[in-house]
Design a protein around this motif. Structure first.
Motif, PDB file in Angstrom:
ATOM      1  N   LEU A   1       0.827  -1.214   0.000  1.00 59.05           N
ATOM      2  CA  LEU A   1       0.000   0.000   0.000  1.00 59.05           C
ATOM      3  C   LEU A   1       0.860   1.263   0.000  1.00 59.05           C
ATOM      4  CD1 LEU A   1      -2.726  -1.135   2.557  1.00 59.05           C
ATOM      5  CD2 LEU A   1      -2.801  -1.227   0.053  1.00 59.05           C
ATOM      6  N   GLY A   2       1.941   1.200   0.775  1.00 62.42           N
ATOM      7  CA  GLY A   2       2.951   2.250   0.707  1.00 62.42           C
ATOM      8  C   GLY A   2       2.566   3.626   1.208  1.00 62.42           C
ATOM      9  N   ALA A   3       1.422   3.776   1.845  1.00 65.53           N
ATOM     10  CA  ALA A   3       0.999   5.101   2.301  1.00 65.53           C
ATOM     11  C   ALA A   3       1.492   5.377   3.725  1.00 65.53           C
ATOM     12  CB  ALA A   3      -0.519   5.181   2.245  1.00 65.53           C
ATOM     13  N   PRO A   4       1.534   6.662   4.097  1.00 64.97           N
ATOM     14  CA  PRO A   4       1.923   6.971   5.480  1.00 64.97           C
ATOM     15  C   PRO A   4       0.930   6.383   6.479  1.00 64.97           C
ATOM     16  CG  PRO A   4       1.387   8.993   4.250  1.00 64.97           C
ATOM     17  CD  PRO A   4       1.271   7.860   3.301  1.00 64.97           C
ATOM     18  N   VAL A   5       1.445   5.974   7.641  1.00 69.28           N
ATOM     19  CA  VAL A   5       0.620   5.366   8.687  1.00 69.28           C
ATOM     20  C   VAL A   5       0.571   6.312   9.877  1.00 69.28           C
ATOM     21  CG1 VAL A   5       0.351   3.360  10.208  1.00 69.28           C
ATOM     22  CG2 VAL A   5       1.354   3.068   7.921  1.00 69.28           C
ATOM     23  N   TYR A   6      -0.609   6.527  10.412  1.00 71.14           N
ATOM     24  CA  TYR A   6      -0.785   7.414  11.561  1.00 71.14           C
ATOM     25  C   TYR A   6      -1.347   6.646  12.756  1.00 71.14           C
ATOM     26  CZ  TYR A   6      -0.413  10.864   7.835  1.00 71.14           C
ATOM     27  OH  TYR A   6       0.022  11.589   6.749  1.00 71.14           O
ATOM     28  N   ALA A   7      -0.866   6.992  13.956  1.00 70.03           N
ATOM     29  CA  ALA A   7      -1.410   6.371  15.165  1.00 70.03           C
ATOM     30  C   ALA A   7      -0.972   7.161  16.385  1.00 70.03           C
ATOM     31  CB  ALA A   7      -0.947   4.924  15.294  1.00 70.03           C
ATOM     32  N   ARG A   8      -1.718   6.976  17.455  1.00 71.64           N
ATOM     33  CA  ARG A   8      -1.318   7.571  18.736  1.00 71.64           C
ATOM     34  C   ARG A   8      -0.096   6.802  19.269  1.00 71.64           C
ATOM     35  NH1 ARG A   8      -6.367   8.040  22.588  1.00 71.64           N
ATOM     36  NH2 ARG A   8      -4.948   9.465  23.688  1.00 71.64           N
ATOM     37  N   PRO A   9       0.634   7.356  20.245  1.00 70.57           N
ATOM     38  CA  PRO A   9       1.966   6.808  20.584  1.00 70.57           C
ATOM     39  C   PRO A   9       1.995   5.301  20.891  1.00 70.57           C
ATOM     40  CG  PRO A   9       1.621   8.915  21.692  1.00 70.57           C
ATOM     41  CD  PRO A   9       0.336   8.594  20.974  1.00 70.57           C
ATOM     42  N   PHE A  10       1.128   4.843  21.749  1.00 74.69           N
ATOM     43  CA  PHE A  10       1.185   3.426  22.125  1.00 74.69           C
ATOM     44  C   PHE A  10       0.864   2.538  20.918  1.00 74.69           C
ATOM     45  CE2 PHE A  10      -1.228  -0.339  23.690  1.00 74.69           C
ATOM     46  CZ  PHE A  10      -0.155  -1.009  24.266  1.00 74.69           C
ATOM     47  N   THR A  11      -0.165   2.914  20.209  1.00 71.83           N
ATOM     48  CA  THR A  11      -0.545   2.156  19.010  1.00 71.83           C
ATOM     49  C   THR A  11       0.588   2.178  17.991  1.00 71.83           C
ATOM     50  OG1 THR A  11      -2.802   2.930  19.430  1.00 71.83           O
ATOM     51  CG2 THR A  11      -2.392   1.869  17.320  1.00 71.83           C
ATOM     52  N   ALA A  12       1.201   3.349  17.861  1.00 70.35           N
ATOM     53  CA  ALA A  12       2.303   3.493  16.909  1.00 70.35           C
ATOM     54  C   ALA A  12       3.462   2.581  17.297  1.00 70.35           C
ATOM     55  CB  ALA A  12       2.763   4.950  16.866  1.00 70.35           C
ATOM     56  N   ASN A  13       3.719   2.483  18.584  1.00 68.02           N
ATOM     57  CA  ASN A  13       4.789   1.615  19.080  1.00 68.02           C
ATOM     58  C   ASN A  13       4.534   0.168  18.650  1.00 68.02           C
ATOM     59  OD1 ASN A  13       6.034  -0.267  21.028  1.00 68.02           O
ATOM     60  ND2 ASN A  13       6.768   1.565  22.071  1.00 68.02           N
ATOM     61  N   ILE A  14       3.308  -0.293  18.879  1.00 71.09           N
ATOM     62  CA  ILE A  14       2.953  -1.679  18.519  1.00 71.09           C
ATOM     63  C   ILE A  14       2.994  -1.848  16.995  1.00 71.09           C
ATOM     64  CG2 ILE A  14       1.086  -3.395  18.546  1.00 71.09           C
ATOM     65  CD1 ILE A  14       2.090  -3.028  21.326  1.00 71.09           C
ATOM     66  N   ALA A  15       2.429  -0.894  16.273  1.00 67.42           N
ATOM     67  CA  ALA A  15       2.382  -1.005  14.807  1.00 67.42           C
ATOM     68  C   ALA A  15       3.789  -1.033  14.229  1.00 67.42           C
ATOM     69  CB  ALA A  15       1.584   0.161  14.219  1.00 67.42           C
ATOM     70  N   GLN A  16       4.654  -0.184  14.765  1.00 71.44           N
ATOM     71  CA  GLN A  16       6.011  -0.129  14.238  1.00 71.44           C
ATOM     72  C   GLN A  16       6.762  -1.444  14.501  1.00 71.44           C
ATOM     73  OE1 GLN A  16       7.431   2.547  12.307  1.00 71.44           O
ATOM     74  NE2 GLN A  16       8.715   0.748  11.941  1.00 71.44           N
ATOM     75  N   ARG A  17       6.536  -2.042  15.682  1.00 72.47           N
ATOM     76  CA  ARG A  17       7.154  -3.347  15.960  1.00 72.47           C
ATOM     77  C   ARG A  17       6.707  -4.379  14.929  1.00 72.47           C
ATOM     78  NH1 ARG A  17       8.042  -4.548  22.079  1.00 72.47           N
ATOM     79  NH2 ARG A  17       8.225  -2.461  22.935  1.00 72.47           N
ATOM     80  N   LYS A  18       5.434  -4.332  14.574  1.00 69.43           N
ATOM     81  CA  LYS A  18       4.911  -5.304  13.613  1.00 69.43           C
ATOM     82  C   LYS A  18       5.521  -5.091  12.229  1.00 69.43           C
ATOM     83  CE  LYS A  18       0.627  -6.401  15.885  1.00 69.43           C
ATOM     84  NZ  LYS A  18       1.006  -7.829  16.047  1.00 69.43           N
ATOM     85  N   LEU A  19       5.711  -3.832  11.870  1.00 66.72           N
ATOM     86  CA  LEU A  19       6.332  -3.532  10.583  1.00 66.72           C
ATOM     87  C   LEU A  19       7.763  -4.062  10.552  1.00 66.72           C
ATOM     88  CD1 LEU A  19       4.744  -0.030  10.268  1.00 66.72           C
ATOM     89  CD2 LEU A  19       4.741  -1.697   8.403  1.00 66.72           C
ATOM     90  N   VAL A  20       8.499  -3.800  11.609  1.00 69.30           N
ATOM     91  CA  VAL A  20       9.895  -4.230  11.646  1.00 69.30           C
ATOM     92  C   VAL A  20       9.988  -5.756  11.612  1.00 69.30           C
ATOM     93  CG1 VAL A  20      11.969  -4.272  13.091  1.00 69.30           C
ATOM     94  CG2 VAL A  20      10.694  -2.123  12.770  1.00 69.30           C
ATOM     95  N   GLU A  21       9.102  -6.411  12.331  1.00 67.91           N
ATOM     96  CA  GLU A  21       9.068  -7.882  12.318  1.00 67.91           C
ATOM     97  C   GLU A  21       8.933  -8.435  10.910  1.00 67.91           C
ATOM     98  OE1 GLU A  21       5.867  -9.538  14.577  1.00 67.91           O
ATOM     99  OE2 GLU A  21       6.933  -9.287  16.472  1.00 67.91           O
ATOM    100  N   GLN A  22       8.217  -7.711  10.051  1.00 71.78           N
ATOM    101  CA  GLN A  22       8.020  -8.179   8.677  1.00 71.78           C
ATOM    102  C   GLN A  22       9.027  -7.541   7.722  1.00 71.78           C
ATOM    103  OE1 GLN A  22       5.951 -10.653   7.943  1.00 71.78           O
ATOM    104  NE2 GLN A  22       5.405 -10.745  10.106  1.00 71.78           N
ATOM    105  N   GLY A  23      10.117  -7.035   8.296  1.00 74.30           N
ATOM    106  CA  GLY A  23      11.193  -6.528   7.454  1.00 74.30           C
ATOM    107  C   GLY A  23      10.970  -5.139   6.880  1.00 74.30           C
ATOM    108  N   GLN A  24      10.015  -4.422   7.415  1.00 73.01           N
ATOM    109  CA  GLN A  24       9.771  -3.062   6.941  1.00 73.01           C
ATOM    110  C   GLN A  24      10.640  -2.081   7.744  1.00 73.01           C
ATOM    111  OE1 GLN A  24       8.051  -2.969   4.258  1.00 73.01           O
ATOM    112  NE2 GLN A  24       7.534  -5.138   4.480  1.00 73.01           N
ATOM    113  N   PRO A  25      10.854  -0.890   7.185  1.00 75.74           N
ATOM    114  CA  PRO A  25      11.778   0.039   7.850  1.00 75.74           C
ATOM    115  C   PRO A  25      11.221   0.657   9.137  1.00 75.74           C
ATOM    116  CG  PRO A  25      10.830   1.043   5.870  1.00 75.74           C
ATOM    117  CD  PRO A  25      10.361  -0.380   5.892  1.00 75.74           C
ATOM    118  N   GLU A  26      12.137   1.156   9.963  1.00 80.91           N
ATOM    119  CA  GLU A  26      11.766   1.969  11.131  1.00 80.91           C
ATOM    120  C   GLU A  26      11.162   3.278  10.631  1.00 80.91           C
ATOM    121  OE1 GLU A  26      12.042   1.378  14.327  1.00 80.91           O
ATOM    122  OE2 GLU A  26      13.495  -0.255  14.550  1.00 80.91           O
ATOM    123  N   GLY A  27      10.395   3.912  11.450  1.00 76.34           N
ATOM    124  CA  GLY A  27       9.959   5.264  11.133  1.00 76.34           C
ATOM    125  C   GLY A  27       8.794   5.368  10.172  1.00 76.34           C
ATOM    126  N   VAL A  28       8.154   4.241   9.877  1.00 73.04           N
ATOM    127  CA  VAL A  28       7.011   4.280   8.960  1.00 73.04           C
ATOM    128  C   VAL A  28       5.810   4.963   9.617  1.00 73.04           C
ATOM    129  CG1 VAL A  28       5.249   2.820   7.871  1.00 73.04           C
ATOM    130  CG2 VAL A  28       7.684   2.284   7.569  1.00 73.04           C
TER     131      VAL A  28
END
Lengths: 554, 554
Positions: A91-118
């Motif tokens: 999908l490649g679009a920017p992802v938005y979330a509140r801090p805690f949600t963002a923390n969890i979402a970012q961990r999931k992205l990294v687990e699947q080999g996606q970059p930090e800071g998405v």
């Protein structure tokens, strides 16, 4: 053609789980799009054996990748954020979330080999995220995980309020309390559509606050003489805190067992929303403590086979063993379909002499979703032009529309794939989109309709018979057909080996078969399969799945 | 060695279902035996895919066929009588039952090719059946099927009361009302052991009578504007009558749909216990009647895929179709594990606009089993020397013993296979018998531990890969290994066909393999299997079940 405002559920409308909603604004077919939530649901042996995870089918979105301006995650439950790591690249679009949600979402992205800071961390209303034609704000709302939010979505065609998962809880232990005045404020200038959680529409009593169960749990833990084990969803951070504080009051140290449990507490602590959570002790340290001073907080409230609860019930976990006099609390509701697994654990615990306490009386658990009267409260505050129920099976959505109608609202049952045009005075179905489910199977994404899982179910129901035949250069059979079985009984009614009976029937056919048949792979396979099935049916009363392999020497 | 009185559950103690209990009296190992009930339980996709029916393992009894003096069936529910047709030939003893139960049991025997006249119809207490050292009487008791009975079992070592399935219902609509004085009478001279139903030990309120729900159901049927469909267990004859009478009051004709429904009403009518059941109309006639004058009484309350409920929910059954404005009543409890199937039907009905009413409020269903206070009542009347809970999972049996202890009784948790010696003052475990389950699979009985079902589950979870290799007369490979798949994705991470990737890896091995390996079937198969699994794991993240077929030309 004029611009229009559309709503399209791709998951979560017609099921509880796998939430994925799309809003669009623009010329038909050219709308700019935003995505709300990308969740998963969980497989089961009945319908999806061997599958690891079930994701929505986002084919429609992928084909419109260039139109997507943003992805908004409302909260960190798996059914809202679980697919982000698997889909973000497509999908490649920017992802938005509140801090805690963002923390969890970012961990999931990294687990699947996606970059930090998405994931961009965002604040709440009145902060506005401008995303194409939309202006979006996060509206804090109470639920069973911190920093849950509804979304205010302003478009040139009016305002949509997307409730997210919510309950009306003024004292939620963790996370934002219900703020009536906030919802009044965002509703006062008129709301085009309220897209609203439907999970508990059949629960007739008003919901109860998370803070109402702490004392009962503490009392139970004080009275218990041995070790206490408590299980709930790891993501129910408020409950983890309720249980941990109760343990503290009962003079028990808290031990976290299970990866999800440790990870959730870690993430919540990292973003600073777990103030007052008692210090935890390690499983090793707990081994040396008197049992009556220990409370294990464990994963596996749904009876999952490999979680800590199941392992404790089977014997031990990290050296910790339960025994007669211990108490096990299910501080959770069993999701329909999970009963067998939960009951299995309860009986294993019973065999060990462990007392099991479940939520039979509602003393030790409250739901994270708004009950029927609470939904009515939100309807009355928002007074939307259109009510669109989401987050429910068909029966929930339909009942929710009826409830809205009874309160004077116009509502529409919009299930997955139904694109709703919200521009006019009344909602209309603009289009039906093919939707469905994608399975994560091992490391591969497969379609629900690929037939792969269907074949597995057939083998499980009917067993598998393999027929091999070698045909030589002259199209003559070389030896007799050979049969192997898997998942089938070795001997049937004639007390001879099943494979021998079938081989005999196949040989008779082969010996009579003419050269034309023996040259024709398709025909040969069809005949061999049909004979094998008929032969098995006679012998064991069952028609197996048959794979025929004709090897031609050349 | 002196004579002893033994109790041995072979099914039903440690599960709800598949009841089969044995009592014996005599010298250890030489006891004369009677069997109480021979029931079945039902398979599910989770643990027993493809299985048709689950029966107790009666190996222990078959080995002692000559010691068996009689088989007593307490009532006509499947979990008490369902295995009689499958097992009678192996046991060969006379079968006793009250008329209605006998009718059902005899039908089951004939269906399995057994002769007419196997079942002896017996009357109730004080009639006595002398059976070896035992004197047995049927004690009428209320339950959800007519002519349910407990058993009075007198032995030289004292009296055992076997409660059978029961509830305390003074107005049961059909069948015998609860008769306190009867149970007082048979208990007054002292009871050695009460072997007692445990199903509802966790239900804290006293049970309600069948007669308490008729009015609410009639009111609901009067208010309904379209057709009404009601489903319940076909064997719940009292409920069928409650529903049919309610329909009559609401000026609706009754239509029976589903084989089991028609058969049960037929059997109950044959033995004269369905007086007052309204006349039924055929499905064809119902087609021509106004919808508001029709009530369909249908099978499939547990969501069974092929039953009438499921077929109506999918479109139509015998020409009858549901539509918006119709009402569907689940006058039943969903048995744990069946939730998914029931919910599937509810959602299909919702999609058709049919209103679904379930037992959420307890208005339209009551249980057929004694609740906790009712169990206490029986304990107090019987005052047994020993309480032995049966008809329950481990947690029910354990809780029931605790309940007995609280009332001053001695109790013992006796699970399947635990032979209890009742001769002394306190019960002791005499022996542990190997028990288990037998599966009816197609037309064959297979053992639960034969590995057949395990193989099916593995294929369902992991898919099945078949590797074939032809080796010539000189132990040289003839061509390359060939791979076929079933239940596996066709392409994996390298975007090449999975079978090609695996074949390539297998070929490399075969080309390098020395003559010794190629001559050794066991070694060759092991290596090919291991390479195929590893190769698939790399390609699709999943290790399939692999069957290797090496064909040797000779």
């Amino acid at each position: 053609m004029s611009d229009r405002l559309i709503y399209l559920p791709l998951g979560g409308a017609g099921e509880i789980g796998m939430n994925a909603y799309v809003y669009g604004y623009g010329k038909p077919g050219k709308e700019r799009l935003i995505v709300v939530d990308l969740g998963v649901t969980f497989p089961d042996m009945d319908g999806t054996p061997g599958v690891d995870l079930i994701l929505p089918d986002i084919g429609w979105l992928v084909a419109r990748k260039a139109q997507i301006d943003g992805i908004f995650i409302t909260h960190a439950h798996e059914d809202h954020v679980g697919a982000i790591g698997h889909f973000w690249e497509q999908l490649g679009a920017p992802v938005y979330a509140r801090p805690f949600t963002a923390n969890i979402a970012q961990r999931k992205l990294v687990e699947q080999g996606q970059p930090e800071g998405v994931v961009s961390v965002v604040g709440v209303y009145p902060e506005i995220i401008t995303c194409g034609p939309f202006k979006v704000s996060y509206l804090p709302i109470s639920h069973s995980i911190p920093e849950s939010a509804g979304l205010l979505i302003d478009s040139p065609d009016g305002r949509v309020l997307h409730s997210g998962d919510f309950k009306i809880d003024r004292t939620p232990v963790v996370g934002d309390p219900w703020d009536r005045s906030l919802w009044e404020e965002v509703s006062k200038d008129g709301v085009k559509a309220l897209v609203c959680d439907s999970t508990n529409v059949f629960s007739l009593e008003p919901g109860r606050s998370e803070s109402t169960i702490g004392d009962a749990i503490a009392d139970m833990m004080k009275e218990a003489t041995g070790m206490v084990v408590a299980t709930t969803f790891a993501s129910n951070i408020a409950r983890l805190k309720t249980l941990a504080i109760a343990a503290q009051k009962a003079d028990r140290s808290v031990v976290l067992l299970g990866r999800a449990m440790r990870r959730m507490v870690e993430a919540a602590t990292e973003v600073g929303i777990l103030n007052g959570f008692p210090p935890v002790v390690s499983p090793e340290d707990a081994l040396n403590m008197p049992r009556e001073h220990v409370m294990l907080l464990v994963t596996g409230s749904q009876g999952e086979r490999r979680a800590a609860s199941a392992q404790l019930a089977q014997g031990s976990y990290l050296g910790l063993k339960l025994k007669e006099g211990d108490t096990f609390l299910f501080s959770s509701k069993t999701i329909p379909g999970n009963e067998r697994g939960v009951i299995r654990i309860m009986n294993q615990l019973s065999e060990m002499g462990v007392d099991v306490i479940d939520d039979a009386g509602g003393k030790y658990h409250v739901s994270g979703h708004a009950n029927r009267p609470d939904l009515q409260t939100l309807h009355e505050i928002v007074k939307p032009q259109i009510l669109i129920p989401m987050h429910g099976e068909h029966r929930h959505l339909r009942e929710h529309v009826k409830l809205g109608n009874a309160g004077g609202l116009t509502g529409i049952v919009a299930v997955n794939g139904m694109m709703i045009d919200l521009s006019g005075n009344a909602p209309t179905v603009a289009e039906y989109i093919d939707t469905g489910r994608t399975y994560l199977d091992g490391s591969v994404q497969i379609g629900a309709l690929d037939g792969i899982v269907r074949d597995r179910i057939r083998m499980a129901l009917n067993g598998h018979m393999i027929v091999t035949l070698i045909v030589d250069e002259n199209d003559e059979p070389l030896g007799d057909p050979w049969v192997e079985i898997s998942g089938l009984t070795e001997t049937g009614s004639s007390n001879t080996a099943l494979v021998e009976v079938v081989e005999e029937d196949l040989s008779q056919f082969i010996n009579r078969a003419n050269a034309k048949t023996l040259r024709d792979d398709v025909k040969l396979e069809k005949e061999l399969k049909s004979i094998a099935r008929r032969s098995a049916q006679g012998e064991i009363g069952k028609k197996p799945e048959v794979t025929v392999i004709v090897s031609r020497l050349s």
